[in-house]
Design a protein around this motif. Structure first.
Motif, PDB file in Angstrom:
ATOM      1  N   THR A 455       0.834  -1.200   0.000  1.00 46.16           N
ATOM      2  CA  THR A 455       0.000   0.000   0.000  1.00 46.16           C
ATOM      3  C   THR A 455       0.873   1.257   0.000  1.00 46.16           C
ATOM      4  O   THR A 455       2.100   1.187   0.036  1.00 46.16           O
ATOM      5  N   CYS A 456       0.200   2.411   0.002  1.00 46.80           N
ATOM      6  CA  CYS A 456       0.944   3.675   0.081  1.00 46.80           C
ATOM      7  C   CYS A 456       1.716   3.780   1.392  1.00 46.80           C
ATOM      8  O   CYS A 456       2.773   4.419   1.439  1.00 46.80           O
ATOM      9  N   ASP A 458       3.269   1.291   2.837  1.00 44.11           N
ATOM     10  CA  ASP A 458       4.507   0.553   2.581  1.00 44.11           C
ATOM     11  C   ASP A 458       5.463   1.378   1.718  1.00 44.11           C
ATOM     12  O   ASP A 458       6.675   1.388   1.951  1.00 44.11           O
ATOM     13  N   THR A 482      -5.920   7.492  -0.553  1.00 38.66           N
ATOM     14  CA  THR A 482      -5.699   7.193   0.855  1.00 38.66           C
ATOM     15  C   THR A 482      -4.414   6.409   1.017  1.00 38.66           C
ATOM     16  O   THR A 482      -3.952   5.726   0.095  1.00 38.66           O
ATOM     17  N   SER A 484      -4.119   3.823   2.569  1.00 40.39           N
ATOM     18  CA  SER A 484      -4.428   2.389   2.531  1.00 40.39           C
ATOM     19  C   SER A 484      -4.565   1.853   1.113  1.00 40.39           C
ATOM     20  O   SER A 484      -4.763   0.651   0.918  1.00 40.39           O
ATOM     21  N   THR A 485      -4.425   2.727   0.111  1.00 42.38           N
ATOM     22  CA  THR A 485      -4.589   2.305  -1.283  1.00 42.38           C
ATOM     23  C   THR A 485      -3.568   1.236  -1.665  1.00 42.38           C
ATOM     24  O   THR A 485      -2.366   1.408  -1.463  1.00 42.38           O
ATOM     25  N   VAL A 486      -4.055   0.122  -2.215  1.00 44.32           N
ATOM     26  CA  VAL A 486      -3.172  -0.954  -2.671  1.00 44.32           C
ATOM     27  C   VAL A 486      -2.591  -0.569  -4.031  1.00 44.32           C
ATOM     28  O   VAL A 486      -3.329  -0.178  -4.945  1.00 44.32           O
ATOM     29  N   LEU A 487      -1.289  -0.661  -4.154  1.00 43.95           N
ATOM     30  CA  LEU A 487      -0.598  -0.244  -5.369  1.00 43.95           C
ATOM     31  C   LEU A 487      -0.525  -1.365  -6.380  1.00 43.95           C
ATOM     32  O   LEU A 487      -0.468  -2.545  -6.017  1.00 43.95           O
ATOM     33  N   LYS A 488      -0.495  -0.995  -7.653  1.00 45.84           N
ATOM     34  CA  LYS A 488      -0.364  -1.958  -8.736  1.00 45.84           C
ATOM     35  C   LYS A 488       0.963  -1.751  -9.443  1.00 45.84           C
ATOM     36  O   LYS A 488       1.536  -0.655  -9.406  1.00 45.84           O
ATOM     37  N   TRP A 509      -2.552   2.505  10.745  1.00 49.71           N
ATOM     38  CA  TRP A 509      -1.650   2.192   9.634  1.00 49.71           C
ATOM     39  C   TRP A 509      -1.196   0.733   9.667  1.00 49.71           C
ATOM     40  O   TRP A 509      -0.856   0.167   8.627  1.00 49.71           O
ATOM     41  N   HIS A 512      -2.839  -1.475   7.333  1.00 48.71           N
ATOM     42  CA  HIS A 512      -2.556  -1.283   5.904  1.00 48.71           C
ATOM     43  C   HIS A 512      -1.103  -1.557   5.551  1.00 48.71           C
ATOM     44  O   HIS A 512      -0.747  -1.531   4.372  1.00 48.71           O
ATOM     45  N   HIS A 514       1.884  -3.741   4.707  1.00 51.63           N
ATOM     46  CA  HIS A 514       2.050  -5.091   4.160  1.00 51.63           C
ATOM     47  C   HIS A 514       3.482  -5.581   4.276  1.00 51.63           C
ATOM     48  O   HIS A 514       3.749  -6.773   4.238  1.00 51.63           O
TER      49      HIS A 514
END
Length: 721
Positions: A455-456, A458, A482, A484-488, A509, A512, A514
């Motif tokens: 996530t952001c 991380d 946010t 918590s947004t999961v990155l691609k 946090w 979120h 990882h």
């Protein structure tokens, strides 16, 4: 002793043989043992016991100097003389076998020298200083890197601390882990005489730590055999069923893979493309996985077709011919040449279908790619060698070191913060269980390597370490997001950092985070600040919110402004309203955020506070209809103001960047911002801004409306904004 013995009466798993261009039969270690018992050869003569090592080494390095190997064997044999393995073989057969494994993979002379000596310091009277004096600093470092820490000194922590030491050494020289992997492979091959419970314990550590490390270092030849050996020990019944399936398929009279391979050879011959076409059987664990995924297996499921060519361009030529002349399964195509995997692997993957519906996977690569696919970092040779003229460089000018990949750098970073061996050990296993890496881009052109699912949060700790405590938001691909947004894979991430030295991470946090590095940093901060605020106070709002570095966010309640002459002081820099009501504190209403020269009115509320509203605010009518009397208020002398604006827009790339730039050019300081999720291609933005003069507000709103894609800008008019 670091190596275990063979149980001749206990048959081990028999994995299908992977065809190689120069396949050699497995060496008879009993014969090597007898050669070792004869003692070292005459001075300057290569001992018979390392003849096969020398032969395998010269196959990859024809001009290699074998003198270091001769001297290393002489020292190892004399040092281990009299020590026996549990199978009754001389102990020297173990370092010989480990060295032979590495020689077959193409390891260079220094690695093989250290491999022959890798147990001398641990199990004999030879010291590291003696190794260094006779063989140099590199060999000394490698031997030290794989030498275990003593249980008498570390107790139960000896194993995790040994791995911690080994990983740190690997960070400086990846050959340390190459030797360890070969050492573990030979010990797993010869684990039969151990008690079942000890076999299981060793197999679990191999599964959780060594196999993922072999995968990350790209040493597939070791990884696949280790997987099969662990499979046989931990899942004997499933292993037996898988072995039976492989045996039954081998006994079939027809072989659809062979037929497809022949057809591929014909296609390439017609196209005048020089290529070697092989059948690459799947190893036991691979067959087991395919069986669980597909159920009943067909002939083409037991292996793959491997096409080896000379040049990169030939790979794409082969692909074109196969897709033209055979029936391709387009969904199975993957290009790991243009975009290599994080473990150096390169290959084209495709699949072709037969008329009977059977589908065969085809791997296309050059001979050099195949060597790296099998041996990984072992095939890279000496990492201390000077870089080649055409060595790739990173964006910041540093040399890209393929032997120090991003995952290893991250692992080394967080292990320093792991407070105790148990935390390190459990976190290491968890980290290594994340088996796919993504690459995200920074606005400055740099990149971050993160595990899939990161996530952001991380990304912030990967880029800034513990300074990421001050992160207040992020933009992903130009849009506010946010934390918590999961990155691609391929996302561009801009991390928004506050300047307040008292900034603190939110307990939320942890949900979120990882990556181990992020979790350990957050946990360490929380442990040293037990009175820290809870997630309700410390975390960002559910929508993406950014806040100005040096100003607190606008609260959800009314904003205090300048009171009457005898009231308390106002918040500095805000527009001020005054009233003649004695002793009253004046606050600007958050529902409509009035600013000069708005026409305003006020209402007395509890606590001696007068709230100031724009006269057209819907709240004014509600309070009047409820019987509440208004209070005379007027604007004071200060012209600065803080106001909340809504912007309605159509979604498009870079809209957020264009909009905030236009606001900045008009002198607006963005205090906080919220972007709601898109709905029917429309996006709603909310900005609270600080203006040095309320007279600038109309020009600011016009500038915002002039941004392409923005179709409306309005003042806050809704309670609870």
């Amino acid at each position: 002793m670091s190596a275990e013995a063979t149980n001749p009466a206990s048959p081990g798993p028999v994995a299908p043989t992977v065809p190689r261009r120069k396949a050699r039969p497995r060496i008879d270690l009993r014969r090597l043992g007898r050669a070792a018992l004869l003692g070292p050869a005459a001075r300057d003569r290569l001992p018979d016991a390392i003849g096969h090592v020398a032969e395998a080494h010269r196959a990859h390095h024809p001009d290699a100097d074998l003198e270091p190997l001769r001297r290393a064997y002489v020292l190892a044999e004399s040092s281990h003389r009299g020590q026996m393995r549990k199978s009754g073989e001389p102990y020297i057969t173990h370092p010989l076998a480990v060295t032979l494994i590495l020689a077959e993979l193409g390891a260079e002379t220094t690695t093989l020298t250290a491999s022959l000596l890798h147990d001398t310091v641990e199990d004999t009277d030879v010291t590291l200083d003696q190794v260094g004096e006779q063989f140099g600093a590199e060999v000394r470092y490698l031997v030290d890197g794989v030498t275990k820490l003593e249980k008498v000194d570390y107790g139960a922590a000896a194993e995790p601390e040994t791995f911690r030491k080994m990983l740190v050494a690997t960070g400086n020289d990846v050959r340390v882990m190459s030797i360890k992997l070969a050492d573990r492979l030979h010990n797993m091959r010869t684990l039969g005489v151990m008690r079942p419970e000890k076999q299981a314990r060793i197999a679990k550590v191999t599964r959780d730590v060594l196999i993922p490390l072999a995968e990350r270092l790209g040493v597939q030849a070791l990884k696949t055999e280790l997987e099969d050996l662990v499979f046989a020990i931990l899942h004997p019944e499933e292993y037996a069923r898988t072995r039976e399936m492989i045996v039954d398929n081998t006994a079939r009279s027809d072989d659809p893979l062979a037929e497809i391979a022949d057809e591929v050879r014909g296609v390439l011959r017609e196209a005048d493309i020089t290529a070697e076409v092989l059948i690459r059987p799947r190893h036991f664990v691979s067959v087991h996985r395919v069986a669980r995924k597909r159920g009943r297996l067909r002939g083409t499921d037991f292996g793959r077709v491997l096409v080896l060519v000379n040049e990169d361009a030939d790979c794409y030529g082969v692909l074109g011919e196969l897709h033209t002349c055979m029936t391709p399964v387009v969904s199975e195509f993957k290009d790991f040449i243009a975009v290599p995997k994080f473990n150096l692997y390169q290959s084209l993957h495709t699949a072709v279908a037969r008329a009977d519906g059977q589908v065969a996977e085809v791997l296309i690569r050059t001979h050099q790619m195949h060597k790296v696919a099998e041996a990984g970092v072992v095939a890279l040779g000496n990492p201390y060698a000077p870089p080649a003229e055409d060595q790739h460089h990173a964006a910041d000018g540093e040399r890209v070191d393929p032997t120090r990949p991003g995952w290893l750098s991250r692992l080394l970073d967080w292990q320093e913060a792991a407070p105790d061996p148990d935390t390190f050990w459990s976190t290491l296993r968890e980290d290594l269980a994340q088996d796919r890496e993504i690459t995200v881009f920074r606005p400055d052109g740099g990149t971050l390597g993160l595990p899939e699912g990161a996530t952001c949060v991380d990304a912030a700790y990967a880029q800034y370490g513990e300074d990421a405590h001050a992160c207040i938001g992020a933009r992903v691909n130009g849009r506010l997001a946010t934390l918590s947004t999961v990155l691609k894979d391929g996302d561009t991430v801009q991390l928004l950092m506050g300047q307040d030295p008292a900034s603190e991470p939110s307990r939320e946090w942890l949900e979120h985070a990882h990556t181990p590095g992020a979790r350990i940093a957050i946990q360490r901060w929380l442990a040293t600040h037990p009175a820290a605020t809870g997630p309700e106070e410390a975390s960002p709002a559910p929508e993406a919110r950014t806040e100005a570095p040096s100003r607190p966010p606008v609260p959800q309640s009314d904003v205090p402004s300048r009171p009457a002459a005898d009231g308390p002081a106002a918040r500095p820099g805000a527009a001020n309203a005054v009233t003649d009501l004695p002793g009253a504190t004046v606050r600007l209403a958050g529902c409509c955020t009035p600013v000069p020269p708005d026409e305003i009115t006020g209402f007395a509320v509890r606590g001696g506070v007068v709230t100031v509203h724009r006269v057209e605010c819907p709240g004014v009518e509600r309070m009047k209809s409820g019987g509440r009397a208004d209070v005379d208020v007027r604007w004071g002398d200060t012209t600065a103001c803080r106001v909340t604006l809504f912007a309605e827009s159509f979604g498009r790339p870079h809209l957020l960047a264009d909009l905030t730039e236009a606001m900045a050019l008009e002198g607006a300081e963005i205090v906080s911002a919220t972007v709601e999720p898109p709905s029917q291609q429309r996006v709603r933005h909310t900005y609270t801004v600080q203006l040095p003069d309320a007279a600038l507000l109309p020009a600011l709103m016009r500038a915002m409306r002039n941004v392409p894609g923005v179709y409306d800008v309005s003042r806050a008019q809704t309670p609870g904004v």
